[in-house]
Motif scaffolding. Sequence first.
Motif, PDB file in Angstrom:
ATOM      1  N   ARG A  44      -9.500   7.462  -0.626  1.00  0.00           N
ATOM      2  CA  ARG A  44      -8.014   8.181  -0.597  1.00  0.00           C
ATOM      3  C   ARG A  44      -7.002   7.366  -1.113  1.00  0.00           C
ATOM      4  N   GLY A  84      -3.871   7.542  -4.416  1.00  0.00           N
ATOM      5  CA  GLY A  84      -2.406   6.844  -4.495  1.00  0.00           C
ATOM      6  C   GLY A  84      -2.282   6.034  -3.286  1.00  0.00           C
ATOM      7  N   SER A  85      -1.566   5.069  -3.398  1.00  0.00           N
ATOM      8  CA  SER A  85      -1.337   3.777  -2.374  1.00  0.00           C
ATOM      9  C   SER A  85      -0.567   4.754  -1.106  1.00  0.00           C
ATOM     10  N   THR A  86      -1.222   4.441   0.195  1.00  0.00           N
ATOM     11  CA  THR A  86      -0.386   4.873   1.147  1.00  0.00           C
ATOM     12  C   THR A  86       0.534   3.825   1.678  1.00  0.00           C
ATOM     13  N   ILE A 106       4.008   2.995   2.077  1.00  0.00           N
ATOM     14  CA  ILE A 106       5.126   4.009   1.721  1.00  0.00           C
ATOM     15  C   ILE A 106       6.471   3.115   1.876  1.00  0.00           C
ATOM     16  N   ARG A 122       9.085  -0.206   2.422  1.00  0.00           N
ATOM     17  CA  ARG A 122       9.681  -0.748   3.667  1.00  0.00           C
ATOM     18  C   ARG A 122       8.697  -1.662   4.423  1.00  0.00           C
ATOM     19  N   VAL A 137       0.329   3.471   5.726  1.00  0.00           N
ATOM     20  CA  VAL A 137      -0.303   4.220   6.738  1.00  0.00           C
ATOM     21  C   VAL A 137      -1.768   4.834   6.061  1.00  0.00           C
ATOM     22  N   HIS A 187      -5.215   6.365   5.805  1.00  0.00           N
ATOM     23  CA  HIS A 187      -5.843   7.467   6.694  1.00  0.00           C
ATOM     24  C   HIS A 187      -6.872   8.438   6.246  1.00  0.00           C
ATOM     25  N   HIS A 215      -3.085  15.584  12.272  1.00  0.00           N
ATOM     26  CA  HIS A 215      -2.802  14.653  11.363  1.00  0.00           C
ATOM     27  C   HIS A 215      -1.395  14.534  11.108  1.00  0.00           C
ATOM     28  N   LEU A 223       1.382  11.436  11.539  1.00  0.00           N
ATOM     29  CA  LEU A 223       2.108  10.724  10.393  1.00  0.00           C
ATOM     30  C   LEU A 223       3.721  10.889  10.660  1.00  0.00           C
ATOM     31  N   GLU A 224       4.040  12.247  11.168  1.00  0.00           N
ATOM     32  CA  GLU A 224       5.759  12.302  11.344  1.00  0.00           C
ATOM     33  C   GLU A 224       6.008  11.485  12.444  1.00  0.00           C
ATOM     34  N   SER A 238       6.180   7.940  11.387  1.00  0.00           N
ATOM     35  CA  SER A 238       7.178   7.668  10.243  1.00  0.00           C
ATOM     36  C   SER A 238       8.643   7.767  11.076  1.00  0.00           C
ATOM     37  N   LEU A 262       9.207   4.422  12.540  1.00  0.00           N
ATOM     38  CA  LEU A 262       9.296   3.371  11.433  1.00  0.00           C
ATOM     39  C   LEU A 262      10.439   3.487  10.729  1.00  0.00           C
TER      40      LEU A 262
END
Lengths: 76, 156
Positions: B53, B57-59, B61, B63, B67, B69, B115, B119-120, B123, B126
């Motif tokens: 995964r 593209g890197s997770t 995000i 700051r 994440v 997954h 899922h 994530l919601e 984030s 965070l």
Amino acid sequence: MRPLELIARTAQSFRSQVFVTRGTNRVDAKSLLHLLTLGAEPGMELDIDATGDDANEAVEQLVKLIGSEFEGIGPA
Amino acid sequence: MKLCDFVVSASIIPDLQVGSKEDAIRSMVTGLREAGSISAADEAGIVAAILKREELGSTGIGRGVAVPHTKHPSVDKLIAAIALSSNGVDFASLDGEPVYIMFLLVSPPDRPGDHLRGLENISRHLRNDNFCKFLRQSKTRDAVWDLLKEADNNEI
């Protein structure tokens, strides 16, 4: 999450401030972290607005991107 | 959905010592196995799926947060591990900065909603600068867990 990355990258290519809204949650479209808080799923309605000298173009591009349903990259 | 509902407390790593993305992911999945949340037989497969995964593209995000997954049929509900690194991990993040806070998620393929809500939820917390600051200051598993409970109760 990959569709959101595309939204963020597209928004970042404009000088304008760009926002995506779901319900009462309006977030910075250039921030992947902020976009993740939308909890957006396929089929969900989102609003896009922008302020700045290239705002029209930004909204147009994002509507086009989201309307394409991110063809080819698959969900999440 | 609350953090304490899906974060596996025994898998929290408050002082991750590795510097690469692959080693970080491997350590976190090992943490889930040691906590009994995944079986030894599935460990390598889950690591491979998460790394695959990351290739898309890197997770990372931004700051200082990542994440990583995957969806995996070996779990019957969403689970997450947390790792904190004081030196930072090179995660090839969107903003090019190292990562200090990692939430690793594994969810059943037939429950995409869980899922997304996981994530919601992560984030949303965070986004809170205090949450990130206190998390990075946490030196023990218990301190991290207490902070998650406070975040769940909107006390931060």
